[in-house]
Enzyme design. Sequence first.
Site, short mmCIF file in Angstrom:
data_model
loop_
_atom_site.label_atom_id
_atom_site.label_comp_id
_atom_site.label_asym_id
_atom_site.label_seq_id
_atom_site.Cartn_x
_atom_site.Cartn_y
_atom_site.Cartn_z
N MET A 22 10.37 -2.21 3.10
CA MET A 22 10.46 -3.16 4.22
C MET A 22 10.58 -2.41 5.54
O MET A 22 11.53 -1.63 5.75
CB MET A 22 11.66 -4.10 4.04
CG MET A 22 11.47 -5.14 2.94
SD MET A 22 12.81 -6.35 2.88
CE MET A 22 14.10 -5.40 2.12
N CYS A 106 0.27 -6.14 3.00
CA CYS A 106 0.83 -6.59 4.28
C CYS A 106 -0.16 -7.52 4.99
O CYS A 106 -1.31 -7.15 5.24
CB CYS A 106 1.18 -5.40 5.17
SG CYS A 106 1.92 -5.94 6.71
N LYS A 145 0.71 -2.02 -4.17
CA LYS A 145 1.42 -3.29 -4.03
C LYS A 145 0.45 -4.29 -3.41
O LYS A 145 -0.10 -4.03 -2.33
CB LYS A 145 2.65 -3.09 -3.14
CG LYS A 145 3.49 -4.33 -2.91
CD LYS A 145 4.86 -3.93 -2.36
CE LYS A 145 5.71 -5.13 -1.99
NZ LYS A 145 5.34 -5.71 -0.70
N GLY A 205 8.82 -11.31 -5.07
CA GLY A 205 8.76 -12.56 -4.31
C GLY A 205 9.86 -13.51 -4.71
O GLY A 205 9.95 -13.93 -5.87
N ASP A 206 10.76 -13.80 -3.74
CA ASP A 206 11.78 -14.83 -3.91
C ASP A 206 12.84 -14.54 -4.97
O ASP A 206 13.48 -15.46 -5.47
CB ASP A 206 11.14 -16.20 -4.21
CG ASP A 206 10.19 -16.65 -3.12
OD1 ASP A 206 10.24 -16.07 -2.01
OD2 ASP A 206 9.38 -17.55 -3.37
C1 FMN Z 1 11.19 -7.26 7.40
C2 FMN Z 1 10.16 -7.04 6.32
C3 FMN Z 1 9.41 -5.88 6.31
C4 FMN Z 1 8.47 -5.67 5.30
N1 FMN Z 1 7.77 -4.48 5.30
C5 FMN Z 1 6.95 -4.21 4.25
C6 FMN Z 1 6.34 -2.93 4.12
O1 FMN Z 1 6.57 -2.02 4.93
N2 FMN Z 1 5.51 -2.74 3.05
C7 FMN Z 1 5.27 -3.71 2.11
O2 FMN Z 1 4.52 -3.49 1.16
N3 FMN Z 1 5.84 -4.92 2.22
C8 FMN Z 1 6.69 -5.18 3.22
N4 FMN Z 1 7.34 -6.37 3.27
C9 FMN Z 1 7.16 -7.34 2.15
C10 FMN Z 1 8.23 -7.10 1.07
O3 FMN Z 1 8.11 -5.82 0.50
C11 FMN Z 1 8.11 -8.14 -0.05
O4 FMN Z 1 6.86 -8.04 -0.65
C12 FMN Z 1 8.29 -9.57 0.47
O5 FMN Z 1 9.36 -9.68 1.37
C13 FMN Z 1 8.51 -10.56 -0.71
O6 FMN Z 1 9.64 -10.23 -1.45
P1 FMN Z 1 11.06 -10.97 -1.23
O7 FMN Z 1 10.81 -12.44 -1.44
O8 FMN Z 1 11.96 -10.38 -2.27
O9 FMN Z 1 11.47 -10.70 0.17
C14 FMN Z 1 8.26 -6.63 4.29
C15 FMN Z 1 9.01 -7.81 4.31
C16 FMN Z 1 9.95 -8.01 5.30
C17 FMN Z 1 10.76 -9.29 5.28
#
Ligand code: FMN
Length: 329
Positions: A22, A106, A145, A205-206
């Site tokens: 992230m 992304c 990813k 995710g979630d």
């Molecule tokens: C603040 C933020 C920054 C993120 N940066 C990246 C990143 O650098 N690379 C990436 O593959 N996904 C990034 N994501 C996506 C997360 O890795 C993840 O796939 C997404 O938040 C869904 O998972 P979650 O529901 O557990 O948050 C980012 C998400 C957030 C909220």
Amino acid sequence: MKLTKLKIGKNETPGNLLLAPMADVTNLAFRLLCRQNGADLTYTEMISVDALLNENQKSLLKGLSSPEDRPFGVQLVGSSPEKLREAALFIEDEYRPEIIDVNMGCPAKRITGTGCGSALLNSRTLVYEIISELTEVLKTPVTAKIRIFENDEKTLEIARLIEKAGASALTVHGRKARQMYSGSSDLKAIRSVKKELSIPVIANGDIRDEESAEVTLDFTGCDGLMIGRAAMGNPFVFKRIRHYLETGEKLEVDRQAQQLEDFKNYIALLEKYNLCSSTNLRMHAHWFTKGLCGSRQLREKINILKDGKAIIELIKNSSKEELGLTRLN
Ligand SMILES: Cc1cc2nc3c(=O)[nH]c(=O)nc-3n(C[C@H](O)[C@H](O)[C@H](O)COP(=O)(O)O)c2cc1C
């Protein structure tokens, strides 16, 4: 006991809980904190290969990792196979991560606008070329990813292609790129990918608590769980989920005390690794106090402080009573 070992290439971890990459969140200090709380494998935020190959910007890599930060994955974002190869070789040589991951998910305009992130998924040739070149030249296992497509068959096609190109694992965020973060993660689509591939598939995710972790594991049959937003300001989520998957029981905690303690630990790690100036502390302070009784007043106090240093002083030198976080939720 639902927590299982996870083997990605030559690396095996005792459990299968991963911290998602992230941007502006998963710096070294935050990864170490999540690790202390039970994350088995953590990823850096995405690193642009253009920035990495630019001599003037290599300083951005200051504090990228440390010997305690193991096992860890470095995530690269780029669209040119040559640049990705050069950047990955540099990272392998310099930091010896356990995994090199390619961001193919992304959806942010500033990333897709240059053909990177989820935009890569529009070209099967490029996806194949990137993964096969990286797996050919690196000793480090390569992972990718992705997000899902509108059409399930297209998701499976890309997943098969990534496996065929030599990837050691695949993480699937069950949302389409156009959704950004709206709607919910599609567990059915993730399950189809898991059924299709022989390499480990990580569900993302979630996943935010014990129940969602269990449902995602049971429903998708995936080899691992990757947790993102639920860990922001709340690394303890790993301890909770881990405990639940191991024992079937929930951990009872004083959330008020826990989050503040975690925030203090986070600050100590930022200081130890000299990361205070490169971290948006105000943002992290908001996450670490989210949902706590009295947090609104504390956030107002933090908002008027001049800089990160002042925030650190306030948090370090105040008890939860002094910060106004006195009542339990
Ligand atoms: C603040 C933020 C920054 C993120 N940066 C990246 C990143 O650098 N690379 C990436 O593959 N996904 C990034 N994501 C996506 C997360 O890795 C993840 O796939 C997404 O938040 C869904 O998972 P979650 O529901 O557990 O948050 C980012 C998400 C957030 C909220």
